[in-house]
Design a protein around this motif. Structure first.
Motif, mmCIF file in Angstrom:
data_model
loop_
_atom_site.group_PDB
_atom_site.id
_atom_site.type_symbol
_atom_site.label_atom_id
_atom_site.label_comp_id
_atom_site.label_asym_id
_atom_site.label_seq_id
_atom_site.Cartn_x
_atom_site.Cartn_y
_atom_site.Cartn_z
ATOM 1 N N VAL A 152 9.020 -4.786 10.315
ATOM 2 C CA VAL A 152 8.146 -5.505 10.865
ATOM 3 C C VAL A 152 7.328 -4.563 11.800
ATOM 4 O O VAL A 152 7.759 -3.667 12.514
ATOM 5 C CB VAL A 152 8.894 -6.348 11.715
ATOM 6 N N LEU A 171 10.545 -15.225 2.585
ATOM 7 C CA LEU A 171 10.367 -14.726 3.939
ATOM 8 C C LEU A 171 9.425 -15.812 4.435
ATOM 9 O O LEU A 171 9.112 -16.339 3.474
ATOM 10 C CB LEU A 171 9.832 -13.143 3.755
ATOM 11 N N GLY A 172 9.192 -16.313 4.999
ATOM 12 C CA GLY A 172 8.412 -17.146 6.091
ATOM 13 C C GLY A 172 8.270 -17.890 6.819
ATOM 14 O O GLY A 172 10.003 -18.220 7.169
ATOM 15 N N SER A 173 7.861 -19.086 7.704
ATOM 16 C CA SER A 173 7.964 -19.972 7.822
ATOM 17 C C SER A 173 7.659 -21.153 6.668
ATOM 18 O O SER A 173 6.683 -21.210 6.628
ATOM 19 C CB SER A 173 7.335 -20.027 9.012
ATOM 20 N N VAL A 178 5.570 -19.160 2.919
ATOM 21 C CA VAL A 178 6.682 -18.772 1.766
ATOM 22 C C VAL A 178 6.527 -17.625 0.838
ATOM 23 O O VAL A 178 5.514 -18.108 0.284
ATOM 24 C CB VAL A 178 7.914 -19.871 2.219
ATOM 25 N N VAL A 180 8.606 -14.585 -1.444
ATOM 26 C CA VAL A 180 9.854 -14.625 -1.874
ATOM 27 C C VAL A 180 10.038 -13.135 -2.817
ATOM 28 O O VAL A 180 8.581 -13.252 -3.557
ATOM 29 C CB VAL A 180 10.253 -15.407 -2.464
ATOM 30 N N HIS A 192 4.484 -15.813 -4.018
ATOM 31 C CA HIS A 192 3.875 -16.857 -3.315
ATOM 32 C C HIS A 192 4.627 -17.392 -3.607
ATOM 33 O O HIS A 192 4.889 -18.451 -5.076
ATOM 34 C CB HIS A 192 2.338 -17.106 -3.395
ATOM 35 N N HIS A 197 -1.809 -17.759 -0.071
ATOM 36 C CA HIS A 197 -1.572 -17.069 -1.037
ATOM 37 C C HIS A 197 -0.492 -15.569 0.251
ATOM 38 O O HIS A 197 -1.764 -15.502 0.931
ATOM 39 C CB HIS A 197 -2.005 -16.629 -1.614
ATOM 40 N N LEU A 220 2.579 -12.066 6.565
ATOM 41 C CA LEU A 220 3.006 -13.340 5.777
ATOM 42 C C LEU A 220 3.073 -14.554 6.635
ATOM 43 O O LEU A 220 4.066 -13.595 7.979
ATOM 44 C CB LEU A 220 4.346 -13.018 5.389
ATOM 45 N N VAL A 223 3.273 -12.393 10.601
ATOM 46 C CA VAL A 223 3.823 -11.116 10.630
ATOM 47 C C VAL A 223 3.573 -9.980 9.907
ATOM 48 O O VAL A 223 3.207 -10.439 8.334
ATOM 49 C CB VAL A 223 5.465 -11.882 10.211
ATOM 50 N N MET A 225 4.924 -6.746 7.634
ATOM 51 C CA MET A 225 5.613 -5.589 7.883
ATOM 52 C C MET A 225 5.342 -4.598 6.552
ATOM 53 O O MET A 225 3.943 -5.071 5.451
ATOM 54 C CB MET A 225 6.805 -6.284 7.173
ATOM 55 N N ARG B 139 2.840 -20.268 -14.155
ATOM 56 C CA ARG B 139 2.817 -21.513 -12.673
ATOM 57 C C ARG B 139 1.421 -21.112 -12.086
ATOM 58 O O ARG B 139 0.396 -20.355 -12.541
ATOM 59 C CB ARG B 139 3.626 -21.043 -11.700
ATOM 60 N N GLU B 140 0.815 -22.243 -11.637
ATOM 61 C CA GLU B 140 -0.454 -22.102 -11.545
ATOM 62 C C GLU B 140 -1.519 -21.977 -12.639
ATOM 63 O O GLU B 140 -2.607 -21.748 -12.429
ATOM 64 C CB GLU B 140 -1.237 -21.816 -9.868
ATOM 65 N N ASP B 193 14.864 -15.443 -9.086
ATOM 66 C CA ASP B 193 13.258 -15.775 -8.733
ATOM 67 C C ASP B 193 13.500 -17.366 -8.163
ATOM 68 O O ASP B 193 14.322 -18.579 -8.520
ATOM 69 C CB ASP B 193 12.665 -15.688 -9.626
ATOM 70 N N MET B 194 13.133 -17.564 -7.629
ATOM 71 C CA MET B 194 12.156 -19.163 -6.807
ATOM 72 C C MET B 194 11.803 -20.116 -8.099
ATOM 73 O O MET B 194 10.761 -19.489 -8.445
ATOM 74 C CB MET B 194 11.578 -18.993 -5.978
ATOM 75 N N LEU B 196 9.822 -24.034 -9.036
ATOM 76 C CA LEU B 196 8.620 -24.670 -7.910
ATOM 77 C C LEU B 196 8.284 -25.306 -9.143
ATOM 78 O O LEU B 196 8.812 -25.403 -10.150
ATOM 79 C CB LEU B 196 7.536 -24.224 -7.948
ATOM 80 N N MET B 269 15.909 -21.555 2.513
ATOM 81 C CA MET B 269 15.002 -20.715 2.957
ATOM 82 C C MET B 269 14.711 -19.366 4.678
ATOM 83 O O MET B 269 13.689 -18.488 3.554
ATOM 84 C CB MET B 269 13.423 -21.755 3.511
ATOM 85 N N PHE B 270 15.281 -19.453 5.409
ATOM 86 C CA PHE B 270 15.855 -18.650 5.875
ATOM 87 C C PHE B 270 16.030 -17.783 6.680
ATOM 88 O O PHE B 270 17.804 -17.036 6.919
ATOM 89 C CB PHE B 270 15.520 -18.918 7.911
ATOM 90 N N ASP B 271 15.701 -16.823 5.558
ATOM 91 C CA ASP B 271 16.865 -15.294 4.711
ATOM 92 C C ASP B 271 16.216 -14.590 5.909
ATOM 93 O O ASP B 271 17.627 -13.683 6.175
ATOM 94 C CB ASP B 271 16.133 -14.907 4.135
ATOM 95 N N TRP B 272 15.487 -14.730 6.348
ATOM 96 C CA TRP B 272 15.014 -13.590 7.750
ATOM 97 C C TRP B 272 14.403 -13.938 9.185
ATOM 98 O O TRP B 272 14.654 -14.204 9.760
ATOM 99 C CB TRP B 272 14.111 -12.627 7.548
ATOM 100 N N PHE B 273 12.785 -14.261 8.759
ATOM 101 C CA PHE B 273 13.012 -14.564 9.841
ATOM 102 C C PHE B 273 11.496 -16.763 9.432
ATOM 103 O O PHE B 273 11.505 -16.783 8.099
ATOM 104 C CB PHE B 273 11.530 -13.911 10.232
#
Lengths: 231, 273
Positions: A152, A171-173, A178, A180, A192, A197, A220, A223, A225, B139-140, B193-194, B196, B269-273
């Protein structure tokens, strides 16, 4: 059948060489497979990698460069009739029996695991800087997984680091933004997921996965990083 | 947790126009969210033996393995989810069976197969592959190739001898550098991967991708938006129109709704922050 090279100077033929080995070196020094004793030619000038019937030319950072049909090249897939120039010498590539589009080649074939990667990795190790771990190959021809980390750069968590050992890191809020980061054999990719994005090096990455390079800066949810390659 | 109603799957395999029999095998389980596609090779009918062993063994072992794990758990050492480890192990075990069969049965000597498998769970997916069968994601409205072929051509592209455009024109497309059944051990590429809602995933053999350009695959998936059966039929039909030189197999999957595990989507979702 692999091809062969005809070495000539000022239209007089000096020799002929079968490309019957995986790797053949061209250069001024005597340890080369094809020695071209002329000061315009570098000690180790170029290499030819042959895989099955096809040959690939690579310039080994020579001083005066390697040319194919008059064009400066770094790497080149050789075609029948190509003329390679090193210094004033010419090497004509002949392979009239190159891979044809008929018969067996329509069928999927397996080449000995590691054969191509071995040849190509060898080229990398000998010709350029130390090979990154992602191109290292084992007997099975497999790639090692890469290892990277993010650090960070701003805000309350500035300086904090996370090594990216998981196959997938989010990562993200949530509800805001968010993304990945996925770990693939060929490197790390950021994608994304939600919200705006993500931005890498000041540019939005859009909807596509984007490969992360050493020192890329990701933004993101406010933040910033930096991404680092460890191995 | 069943993915019934959250994930939709349609698969289709076709002999093509030039081959006498179909050496590809496909299989899927909608409830488990599992898709497997294999492109067999080897003389006589051994190719289809190899691909059938791969598909059946992987389906069976992953089905059994998933019952034993808590969704979303991660293996600390490898960084992979438990589901990924199950898929990887299943491929390794199927490889051993194919290898042993090829060694012990004279009529199966030299057989092998590619494989690509996708497992959906907990709003994620694992894809594992060996060889040149691929997974794409739409996607999209954008198509992306997720897997990277284990082929001579891909290695030459990676090393800078060919641009992807030159590679498409190259003649020896069909040299794979990794396959199941050839050696006692095989190392699949595994990635996660995630997922959606609305994503469309395409697993396919090279009988599709050697005949139909990525751009056109994307066009077909966009035009058939949501109708997986129509999309699969159109893709196979197009590959046949372009020559149908090889067997053509596709499996399409579309995510309809999120399928989170017991833990909430957001807490994970919160792996980190």
């Amino acid at each position: 059948m692999p091809g062969r090279l005809v070495l000539s100077l000022n239209n007089s033929v000096l020799g002929e060489f079968d490309l019957d080995r995986e790797r053949i070196h061209i250069g001024r020094k005597p340890e080369n497979d094809i020695q071209v004793d002329n000061l315009a030619v570098s000690g180790q000038h170029a290499a030819i990698i042959t895989i099955l019937n096809d040959s690939f030319l690579e310039d080994l950072d020579s001083t005066n460069g390697t040319f194919v049909n008059g064009k400066l090249i770094k790497k080149h897939a050789l075609k029948h009739g190509d003329v390679i120039t090193v210094g004033k010498h010419e090497l004509k590539y002949l392979n009239d029996e190159a891979t044809s589009d008929s018969g067996d080649f329509e069928k999927t074939m397996i080449i000995r695991p590691g054969m191509a990667s071995h040849a190509a990795a060898a080229a990398k190790v000998e010709a350029t800087a130390p090979a990154p771990a992602t191109t290292a190959t084992s007997a099975g021809g497999t790639k090692e997984m890469p290892l990277g980390k993010v650090q960070v750069l701003n805000g309350r968590m500035a300086g904090k680091e996370m090594t990216l050992t998981k196959a997938l890191v989010t990562l993200g809020s949530p509800g805001v933004q968010v993304a990945v980061i996925t770990r693939r054999p060929q490197g790390y990719f950021i994608t994304h997921v939600e919200g705006k994005h993500p931005v890498v090096n000041g540019e939005s990455i859009g909807g596509q996965a984007r490969q992360l390079k050493d020192n890329d800066v990701i933004e993101l949810a406010g933040v910033k990083m930096e991404f680092f390659v460890i191995t | 947790m069943s993915l019934e109603g959250k994930l939709e799957i349609y698969g289709l395999t076709d002999v093509g126009r030039k081959r006498s029999h179909n050496e590809d095998s496909i299989g899927s389980d909608t409830s488990l969210g599992l898709l497997v596609l294999a492109d067999g090779m080897g003389g006589y009918k051994a190719g289809e033996v190899a691909s059938a062993i791969a598909v059946n063994m992987i389906l069976e072992e992953v089905r059994a393995g998933l019952k034993r794990v808590r969704p979303g758990d991660t293996d600390d050492e490898s960084g992979f989810s438990r589901e990924s480890m199950i898929v990887r192990d299943a491929i390794e075990h199927a490889n051993q069976t194919i290898f042993q069969t090829a060694q012990s049965q004279p009529q199966c000597h030299g057989m092998g197969t590619t494989v690509v498998t996708a497992a959906f769970y907990d709003n994620r997916m694992t894809v594992a592959h060996v060889g040149d069968s691929r997974l794409y994601r739409m996607r999209e409205a954008r198509l992306e190739q997720v897997t990277s072929d284990h082929s001579l051509l891909q290695e030459l592209v990676d090393k800078g001898f060919y641009t992807p455009e030159e590679a498409r024109k190259s003649l020896n497309k069909n040299l794979v550098t990794r396959a199941m059944g050839i050696e006692r051990e095989v190392v699949p590429d595994v990635q996660e991967d995630m997922v959606l809602p609305g994503d469309v995933y395409l697993l396919c053999s090279d009988g599709l991708t050697d005949q139909v350009e990525d751009e056109e695959i994307g066009d077909i998936l966009r035009e058939c938006r949501g109708n997986l059966e129509e999309a699969a039929r159109t893709l196979v039909q197009r590959a046949n129109e372009m020559g149908g030189k090889d067997n053509i197999s596709v499996i399409l999957a579309r995510t309809l709704k999120p399928f989170k595990a017991r833990k909430s989507w957001y807490s994970r979702m919160f792996d980190w922050f």
